[in-house]
Design an enzyme around this catalytic site. Structure first.
Site, PDB file in Angstrom:
ATOM      1  N   HIS A   1      -0.267  -0.276  -9.766  1.00  0.00           N
ATOM      2  CA  HIS A   1      -1.086  -1.215  -8.994  1.00  0.00           C
ATOM      3  C   HIS A   1      -1.539  -2.397  -9.864  1.00  0.00           C
ATOM      4  CE1 HIS A   1      -3.521  -1.182  -5.046  1.00  0.00           C
ATOM      5  NE2 HIS A   1      -3.420  -2.428  -5.476  1.00  0.00           N
TER       6      HIS A   1
ATOM      7  N   ARG B   1       0.856  -1.188   0.000  1.00  0.00           N
ATOM      8  CA  ARG B   1       0.000   0.000   0.000  1.00  0.00           C
ATOM      9  C   ARG B   1       0.889   1.233   0.000  1.00  0.00           C
ATOM     10  NH1 ARG B   1      -3.306  -2.598  -1.850  1.00  0.00           N
ATOM     11  NH2 ARG B   1      -5.386  -3.138  -1.116  1.00  0.00           N
TER      12      ARG B   1
ATOM     13  N   GLU C   1      -2.215   7.484  -5.031  1.00  0.00           N
ATOM     14  CA  GLU C   1      -2.549   6.873  -6.326  1.00  0.00           C
ATOM     15  C   GLU C   1      -4.018   7.028  -6.730  1.00  0.00           C
ATOM     16  OE1 GLU C   1      -1.497   2.747  -5.159  1.00  0.00           O
ATOM     17  OE2 GLU C   1      -3.552   2.222  -5.698  1.00  0.00           O
TER      18      GLU C   1
ATOM     19  N   ASP D   1       4.672  -0.497  -6.811  1.00  0.00           N
ATOM     20  CA  ASP D   1       3.438  -0.830  -7.541  1.00  0.00           C
ATOM     21  C   ASP D   1       2.275  -0.053  -6.951  1.00  0.00           C
ATOM     22  OD1 ASP D   1       1.981  -2.376  -9.520  1.00  0.00           O
ATOM     23  OD2 ASP D   1       1.035  -3.388  -7.810  1.00  0.00           O
TER      24      ASP D   1
HETATM   25  P1  NAI Z   1      -1.861 -10.987   4.966  1.00  0.00           P
HETATM   26  O1  NAI Z   1      -2.919 -10.450   5.857  1.00  0.00           O
HETATM   27  O2  NAI Z   1      -1.904 -12.425   4.568  1.00  0.00           O
HETATM   28  O3  NAI Z   1      -0.422 -10.704   5.621  1.00  0.00           O
HETATM   29  C1  NAI Z   1      -0.052  -9.479   6.168  1.00  0.00           C
HETATM   30  C2  NAI Z   1       1.017  -9.751   7.231  1.00  0.00           C
HETATM   31  O4  NAI Z   1       1.527  -8.491   7.679  1.00  0.00           O
HETATM   32  C3  NAI Z   1       0.477 -10.494   8.453  1.00  0.00           C
HETATM   33  O5  NAI Z   1       1.251 -11.643   8.728  1.00  0.00           O
HETATM   34  C4  NAI Z   1       0.612  -9.465   9.567  1.00  0.00           C
HETATM   35  O6  NAI Z   1       0.883 -10.040  10.834  1.00  0.00           O
HETATM   36  C5  NAI Z   1       1.784  -8.645   9.059  1.00  0.00           C
HETATM   37  N1  NAI Z   1       1.934  -7.345   9.718  1.00  0.00           N
HETATM   38  C6  NAI Z   1       0.981  -6.552  10.275  1.00  0.00           C
HETATM   39  N2  NAI Z   1       1.548  -5.461  10.819  1.00  0.00           N
HETATM   40  C7  NAI Z   1       2.887  -5.578  10.618  1.00  0.00           C
HETATM   41  C8  NAI Z   1       3.999  -4.776  10.962  1.00  0.00           C
HETATM   42  N3  NAI Z   1       3.864  -3.625  11.616  1.00  0.00           N
HETATM   43  N4  NAI Z   1       5.229  -5.199  10.599  1.00  0.00           N
HETATM   44  C9  NAI Z   1       5.393  -6.349   9.923  1.00  0.00           C
HETATM   45  N5  NAI Z   1       4.372  -7.157   9.564  1.00  0.00           N
HETATM   46  C10 NAI Z   1       3.134  -6.770   9.913  1.00  0.00           C
HETATM   47  O7  NAI Z   1      -1.865 -10.018   3.681  1.00  0.00           O
HETATM   48  P2  NAI Z   1      -1.381 -10.357   2.209  1.00  0.00           P
HETATM   49  O8  NAI Z   1      -2.501 -10.973   1.447  1.00  0.00           O
HETATM   50  O9  NAI Z   1      -0.084 -11.037   2.272  1.00  0.00           O
HETATM   51  O10 NAI Z   1      -1.199  -8.872   1.620  1.00  0.00           O
HETATM   52  C11 NAI Z   1      -0.073  -8.077   1.954  1.00  0.00           C
HETATM   53  C12 NAI Z   1      -0.241  -6.700   1.332  1.00  0.00           C
HETATM   54  O11 NAI Z   1      -0.338  -6.797  -0.093  1.00  0.00           O
HETATM   55  C13 NAI Z   1      -1.482  -5.930   1.788  1.00  0.00           C
HETATM   56  O12 NAI Z   1      -1.095  -4.590   2.076  1.00  0.00           O
HETATM   57  C14 NAI Z   1      -2.367  -5.898   0.573  1.00  0.00           C
HETATM   58  O13 NAI Z   1      -3.166  -4.770   0.559  1.00  0.00           O
HETATM   59  C15 NAI Z   1      -1.317  -5.879  -0.545  1.00  0.00           C
HETATM   60  N6  NAI Z   1      -1.840  -6.309  -1.841  1.00  0.00           N
HETATM   61  C16 NAI Z   1      -1.415  -5.655  -2.978  1.00  0.00           C
HETATM   62  C17 NAI Z   1      -1.874  -6.033  -4.233  1.00  0.00           C
HETATM   63  C18 NAI Z   1      -1.401  -5.354  -5.480  1.00  0.00           C
HETATM   64  O14 NAI Z   1      -1.967  -5.580  -6.560  1.00  0.00           O
HETATM   65  N7  NAI Z   1      -0.376  -4.531  -5.433  1.00  0.00           N
HETATM   66  C19 NAI Z   1      -2.859  -7.120  -4.380  1.00  0.00           C
HETATM   67  C20 NAI Z   1      -3.193  -7.788  -3.131  1.00  0.00           C
HETATM   68  C21 NAI Z   1      -2.714  -7.379  -1.905  1.00  0.00           C
END
Ligand code: NAI
Length: 332
Positions: free
Chosen positions: A297, A236, A265, A260
């Site tokens: 994105h 994000r 954005e 990305d």
């Molecule tokens: P997820 O919920 O499976 O994993 C997120 C992880 O971040 C969790 O393990 C959580 O404990 C950890 N976390 C929370 N606060 C933290 C901190 N302060 N320091 C370190 N780790 C922390 O989420 P997922 O599916 O892996 O998505 C990750 C990111 O990717 C999200 O921000 C999502 O919005 C983004 N995303 C981007 C896309 C794109 O097209 N560019 C598409 C899909 C998701």
């Protein structure tokens, strides 16, 4: 037949959604404009609206949708920060989403960005098309042997870490909710945030945007990163303070940045603004650094992810036929 107004729809949304449900069951009404209180009226006669990350389903919008007798908001994404869930409950609107589609899509794009940025493939591609076959200025580094710091080892971060291990890198990770068994099996080491900042040659962000992660990378934390660090953000935009990032790029502290996602954005990404004047000065600035690479994105944009988004979204909408329970984890 369920009438569904699809906002902010692009050609690929139309193709994959139309393919996922027969015309007898869902009548798609595709709109290119985004959902807001002003555009809610376009859902007149629809039982469901289908929205994406930049549609604004605030209280006024949800009130308007409820007055039109809309029953369901179907998000074709995982994040839901753009929907007022309290207001949705007040107006009796169900909100459903696609909790996971393809972590591989995002993780693979992350690695693709890093490879492109490091080996300057984007610059080489343009040079060669101009018949400039010079290699000057295209020197990169071996990724093998470097230390990669993964911030957030959820679905996407774990896949990214595994791919990076395939490059024979030393992968370290930080997450307040670690998965130690997974890490041990892959020879990945959890560490505290400061150690990760200090030791990583490459930093990759895979955590959600929340109040306490806003500007996780700011002037103080960027100053604690290794000189020459490469940063990749496919999570994000607001995880990084853009003003501080530009300052660190100008000082030469940062080796390269691949994004990305971008802090501001909304209203820019997903649009064709070619031929227009870009009014965002910080984005304009970022675009002229030779060591910055930006995609708009698109990390999620694979056939597999779009198919899965369309499959879960249509299944969510079809629950209106019988009011069946939603797929596990999709309702909010
Ligand atoms: P997820 O919920 O499976 O994993 C997120 C992880 O971040 C969790 O393990 C959580 O404990 C950890 N976390 C929370 N606060 C933290 C901190 N302060 N320091 C370190 N780790 C922390 O989420 P997922 O599916 O892996 O998505 C990750 C990111 O990717 C999200 O921000 C999502 O919005 C983004 N995303 C981007 C896309 C794109 O097209 N560019 C598409 C899909 C998701």
């Amino acid at each position: 037949m369920i009438e569904t107004a699809v906002y902010d729809s692009k050609p690929y949304d139309r193709e994959y959604l139309a393919r996922a449900a027969s015309e007898e069951r869902i009548a798609w009404r595709f709109h290119e404009f985004r959902l807001s209180a002003e555009t809610a009226h376009a859902a007149s006669g629809a039982q469901a609206v289908c929205v994406f990350v930049n549609d604004q389903a605030d209280r006024a919008c949800l009130e308007a949708l409820s007055a039109l007798d809309v029953k369901l908001i179907a998000l074709r994404c995982a994040g839901h920060n753009n929907v007022d869930l309290v207001a949705a409950r007040d107006f009796g609107l169900d909100v459903v989403r696609v909790p996971a589609y393809s972590p591989h899509a995002v993780a693979e794009h992350t690695v693709g960005l890093l490879l492109t940025l490091n080996r300057k493939i984007h610059r080489a591609y343009n040079r060669v098309r101009e018949l400039n076959f010079s290699l000057s200025g295209l020197v990169g580094f071996d990724i093998r042997g470097k230390t990669v710091g993964i911030i957030g080892t959820g679905k996407i971060g774990r896949v990214a870490a595994q791919i990076f291990r395939g490059f024979e890198t030393n992968v370290i990770a930080h997450d307040p909710f670690p998965t130690p068994k997974w890490a041990t099996e892959r020879n990945i080491h959890y560490t505290d945030f400061d150690t990760l900042l200090a030791e990583s040659d490459i930093l990759s962000l895979h955590l959600p945007l929340m109040p306490d992660t806003l500007h996780l990378l700011n002037s103080q934390t960027l100053a604690r990163t290794k000189p020459g660090v490469f940063i990749v953000n496919t999570s994000r935009g607001k995880l990084i303070d853009t003003t501080a990032l530009i300052a660190a790029l100008k000082s030469g502290h940062i080796g390269g940045v691949a994004l990305d996602v971008y802090e501001e954005e909304e209203g820019i990404f997903f649009q064709d603004l070619s031929g227009q004047v870009l009014l965002d000065d910080e984005l304009s600035h970022l675009l002229v650094f030779p060591n910055v690479l930006i995609t708009a994105h698109q990390a999620f944009l694979t056939q597999e992810a779009l198919s899965e988004i369309a499959r879960v979204t249509t299944a969510n909408i079809l629950t209106l036929e019988t009011r069946q329970p939603f797929l596990e984890g999709t309702t909010l």
